[in-house]
Design a protein around this motif. Structure first.
Motif, PDB file in Angstrom:
ATOM      1  N   VAL A 187       0.850  -1.190   0.000  1.00 20.47           N
ATOM      2  CA  VAL A 187       0.000   0.000   0.000  1.00 20.47           C
ATOM      3  C   VAL A 187       0.887   1.242   0.000  1.00 20.47           C
ATOM      4  O   VAL A 187       1.975   1.241   0.578  1.00 20.47           O
ATOM      5  CB  VAL A 187      -0.956   0.023   1.215  1.00 20.47           C
ATOM      6  N   GLU A 188       0.445   2.262  -0.710  1.00 22.44           N
ATOM      7  CA  GLU A 188       1.117   3.561  -0.684  1.00 22.44           C
ATOM      8  C   GLU A 188       0.283   4.523   0.156  1.00 22.44           C
ATOM      9  O   GLU A 188      -0.948   4.433   0.171  1.00 22.44           O
ATOM     10  CB  GLU A 188       1.260   4.121  -2.092  1.00 22.44           C
ATOM     11  N   VAL A 189       0.932   5.427   0.845  1.00 24.10           N
ATOM     12  CA  VAL A 189       0.238   6.449   1.616  1.00 24.10           C
ATOM     13  C   VAL A 189       0.545   7.799   0.975  1.00 24.10           C
ATOM     14  O   VAL A 189       1.706   8.177   0.840  1.00 24.10           O
ATOM     15  CB  VAL A 189       0.669   6.436   3.093  1.00 24.10           C
ATOM     16  N   LYS A 190      -0.497   8.506   0.545  1.00 27.56           N
ATOM     17  CA  LYS A 190      -0.333   9.758  -0.181  1.00 27.56           C
ATOM     18  C   LYS A 190      -1.127  10.881   0.483  1.00 27.56           C
ATOM     19  O   LYS A 190      -2.140  10.638   1.142  1.00 27.56           O
ATOM     20  CB  LYS A 190      -0.787   9.598  -1.634  1.00 27.56           C
ATOM     21  N   PHE A 191      -0.683  12.099   0.248  1.00 26.86           N
ATOM     22  CA  PHE A 191      -1.273  13.272   0.887  1.00 26.86           C
ATOM     23  C   PHE A 191      -1.473  14.359  -0.161  1.00 26.86           C
ATOM     24  O   PHE A 191      -0.590  14.628  -0.975  1.00 26.86           O
ATOM     25  CB  PHE A 191      -0.342  13.798   1.983  1.00 26.86           C
ATOM     26  N   ILE A 192      -2.652  14.991  -0.153  1.00 27.60           N
ATOM     27  CA  ILE A 192      -2.900  16.117  -1.043  1.00 27.60           C
ATOM     28  C   ILE A 192      -3.518  17.258  -0.244  1.00 27.60           C
ATOM     29  O   ILE A 192      -4.178  17.042   0.770  1.00 27.60           O
ATOM     30  CB  ILE A 192      -3.828  15.752  -2.225  1.00 27.60           C
ATOM     31  N   ASN A 193      -3.274  18.475  -0.699  1.00 31.62           N
ATOM     32  CA  ASN A 193      -3.977  19.611  -0.142  1.00 31.62           C
ATOM     33  C   ASN A 193      -4.395  20.533  -1.277  1.00 31.62           C
ATOM     34  O   ASN A 193      -4.082  20.289  -2.445  1.00 31.62           O
ATOM     35  CB  ASN A 193      -3.150  20.331   0.925  1.00 31.62           C
ATOM     36  N   HIS A 194      -5.107  21.596  -0.954  1.00 35.46           N
ATOM     37  CA  HIS A 194      -5.652  22.481  -1.979  1.00 35.46           C
ATOM     38  C   HIS A 194      -5.995  23.814  -1.339  1.00 35.46           C
ATOM     39  O   HIS A 194      -5.891  23.993  -0.118  1.00 35.46           O
ATOM     40  CB  HIS A 194      -6.896  21.854  -2.618  1.00 35.46           C
ATOM     41  N   GLN A 195      -6.419  24.767  -2.151  1.00 34.57           N
ATOM     42  CA  GLN A 195      -6.737  26.110  -1.669  1.00 34.57           C
ATOM     43  C   GLN A 195      -8.238  26.385  -1.678  1.00 34.57           C
ATOM     44  O   GLN A 195      -8.666  27.537  -1.608  1.00 34.57           O
ATOM     45  CB  GLN A 195      -6.021  27.148  -2.540  1.00 34.57           C
ATOM     46  N   GLY A 196      -9.042  25.335  -1.731  1.00 35.31           N
ATOM     47  CA  GLY A 196     -10.489  25.508  -1.837  1.00 35.31           C
ATOM     48  C   GLY A 196     -11.247  25.067  -0.601  1.00 35.31           C
ATOM     49  O   GLY A 196     -10.693  24.883   0.476  1.00 35.31           O
TER      50      GLY A 196
END
Length: 536
Positions: A187-196
């Motif tokens: 399994v891979e662990v990924k992180f995202i963020n955004h400005q909304g």
């Protein structure tokens, strides 16, 4: 290697495959052509004399009008040619399609991650993300914690180099003390963020909810940890409703934490870390199993295009798209500003008038929004595009559309809508590379094919992005970001069909986890949603 080529028999411009010197005499199609000026490879020269107002034809379609008199053998430029595209009259009949022979692949499988709803992923990702930008810092902190303590220490080369300078030791000595233990091998662990998620119009938050729901619904994702502040526009129930509408029977583990309800950051972090770690361990138990190629969803995109993109890499993707359509898989052609000028052909390829009308409606609405902002689709070619031979939007579009092959268009999707129908789908996205890739994956692409003539390192957090170079010089110069070279079409080493088939074989290996894209190796995890409204 040939010095000149014509893309379509009806064209009245000729592509220079190599640099031409001023005054150089060439024989093309039994006629003498003299280069009036120096011509760089990838640019186009006039096949005949043009008067002001004459049509410029390439790929068999109108791509511009002569803005000045142009002599036979003279290079066409932004000074002597202006953008012009064909008028659109609505759906006008159907273009016949003969599916390619796919006997070579019809019984082949890939080893993917099977989900309860029948979708099959090429990756197995546990995804962390916020519903609102206020939680970005907390997501970044969780990323630091999990990557430092849980994931294998793969990206240590530059850290080792810096540490060697600090400790005055060799890089080899420092590397001996680096831990490389992979606690989670499946399994891979990924992180995202955004400005909304707040501050803009409510429609922006609703669109972001659909996009994030698409990421959770994408079969490359095993489950997700989601942080909410509590007071933002993008409420938890809006996200849940978007996901339920997209996938009513989803059984993926989804952990949602609302900070204003929990209390202190410390209390929330302890809950998030404990619960997520247990869920990630469960996701790690999911194993790859064989699946038919019809379970793949292929996103089609181009970025950093050059004058060779439309005659090598893009038509090679067209071969791939047609093969997967014939196999019962899904392909998704995006970037609506780069379909300007070929609307009539695409409308004729739509399976019914409803799809054709939706495509034209979305195109007109998009173009109007651009004009209202003081610009236009004719401003689409970037400085890099123009420098490398793409001088009008219609010329760029005619080459970009080649990625969609010749198959019928089974569906037309607006940004945030999820792909469900086997065959070629159109997806309304900007031409912006990051926003397009983000949208393709949110609509279900489990592999993205990204052609480039100038080079682009971009990847995606949950879906592998395959870079295909339009010319051999690019892969020689930037071999660390290119996966497949379509420049062999230009040199005459391979045909478009052969390169397309090579890409299909690569996709099968990639989808099975046997190879890794350069973008994934470089951890190029880019997530940038398309914000269509204004800030309030």
């Amino acid at each position: 290697m040939k010095k000149l080529m014509k893309v379509n028999a009806h064209d009245n411009v000729i592509v220079a495959l190599q640099d031409l010197e001023q005054g150089e005499h060439l024989i093309f199609e039994n006629e003498e052509i003299v280069a009036v000026t120096p011509v760089k490879a990838k640019h186009k020269i006039a096949e005949k004399d043009f008067a002001i107002g004459d049509d410029i034809i390439m790929y068999g379609v109108l791509v511009g009008k002569a803005n000045l008199p142009i002599k036979k053998g003279e290079v066409i430029t932004t000074e002597n040619v202006k953008h012009q595209s064909e008028k659109v009259f609505g759906k006008n009949g159907n273009l016949g399609w003969t599916p390619p022979n796919v006997d070579r692949w019809k019984d082949k499988t890939f080893n993917g991650y099977h989900r309860a709803d029948g979708q099959v992923g090429t990756k197995n990702v546990w995804l962390f993300f916020p519903l609102v930008f206020c939680e970005n810092k907390n997501i970044e902190k969780l990323k630091e914690i999990f990557e430092n303590e849980l994931l294998p220490k793969k990206d240590v080369s530059y850290k080792n180099f810096l540490r060697s300078l600090i400790e005055e030791k060799s890089v080899e000595e420092v590397a001996e003390n680096t831990i490389d233990e992979n606690l989670l091998d499946n399994v891979e662990v990924k992180f995202i963020n955004h400005q909304g998620g707040c501050g803009g119009i409510r429609q922006d938050s609703e669109l972001l909810a659909k996009l994030l729901a698409g990421y959770v619904n994408n079969p490359n994702v095993a489950g997700a940890t989601i942080l909410s502040l509590g007071c933002q526009n993008l409420q938890i129930n809006i996200f849940n409703e978007a996901l339920k509408e997209m996938s009513p029977n989803s059984d993926k583990e989804i952990l949602i934490y609302e900070q204003q309800q929990i209390g202190t950051t410390d209390k929330m972090f302890q809950m998030v870390i404990k619960d997520s770690f247990e869920a990630i361990k469960r996701a790690n138990q999911i194993l790859r199993k064989p699946a038919p190629l019809s379970k793949l969803s292929i996103g089609l995109e181009c970025g950093g295009s050059d004058g060779f993109s439309g005659i090598s890499a893009n038509p090679a993707l067209g071969v791939v798209s047609d093969i997967f359509a014939a196999l019962g898989g899904k392909s998704i052609l995006a970037e609506f500003p780069e379909l300007c000028g070929v609307e009539q052909e695409l409308m004729n390829r739509c399976v019914d008038e409803e799809k054709a009308d939706k495509f034209l409606s979305l195109m007109k609405a998009f173009e109007k929004s651009v004009v209202d902002a003081g610009s236009g689709f004719d401003m689409n070619p970037s400085p890099g595009n123009i420098k490398d031979g793409l001088i009008t939007d219609a010329m760029k579009s005619a080459g970009a559309a080649k990625k969609g092959g010749t198959a019928p268009i089974v569906d037309v999707l607006d940004y945030g809508e999820y792909v469900t129908k086997p065959g070629l789908n159109l997806l309304n996205t900007p031409g912006n590379d990051a926003e397009c890739t983000t949208g393709l994956v949110g609509s279900g692409a489990t592999v993205v094919l990204f052609t480039t003539g100038l080079g682009n390192p971009m990847g995606n957090p949950i879906t592998p992005v395959v870079k295909i170079s339009s010319n051999t010089a690019l892969i020689q110069r930037m071999h660390d970001i290119i996966d497949v070279n379509a420049g062999t079409v230009i040199t005459g080493e391979k045909t478009i069909q052969e390169v397309g088939e090579e890409i299909v074989d690569y996709i099968i290996e990639l989808a099975s986890g046997n190879v890794e894209t350069k973008a994934d190796q470089l951890k190029q995890d880019i997530f940038i949603p398309w914000k269509r409204g204004v800030s309030l």
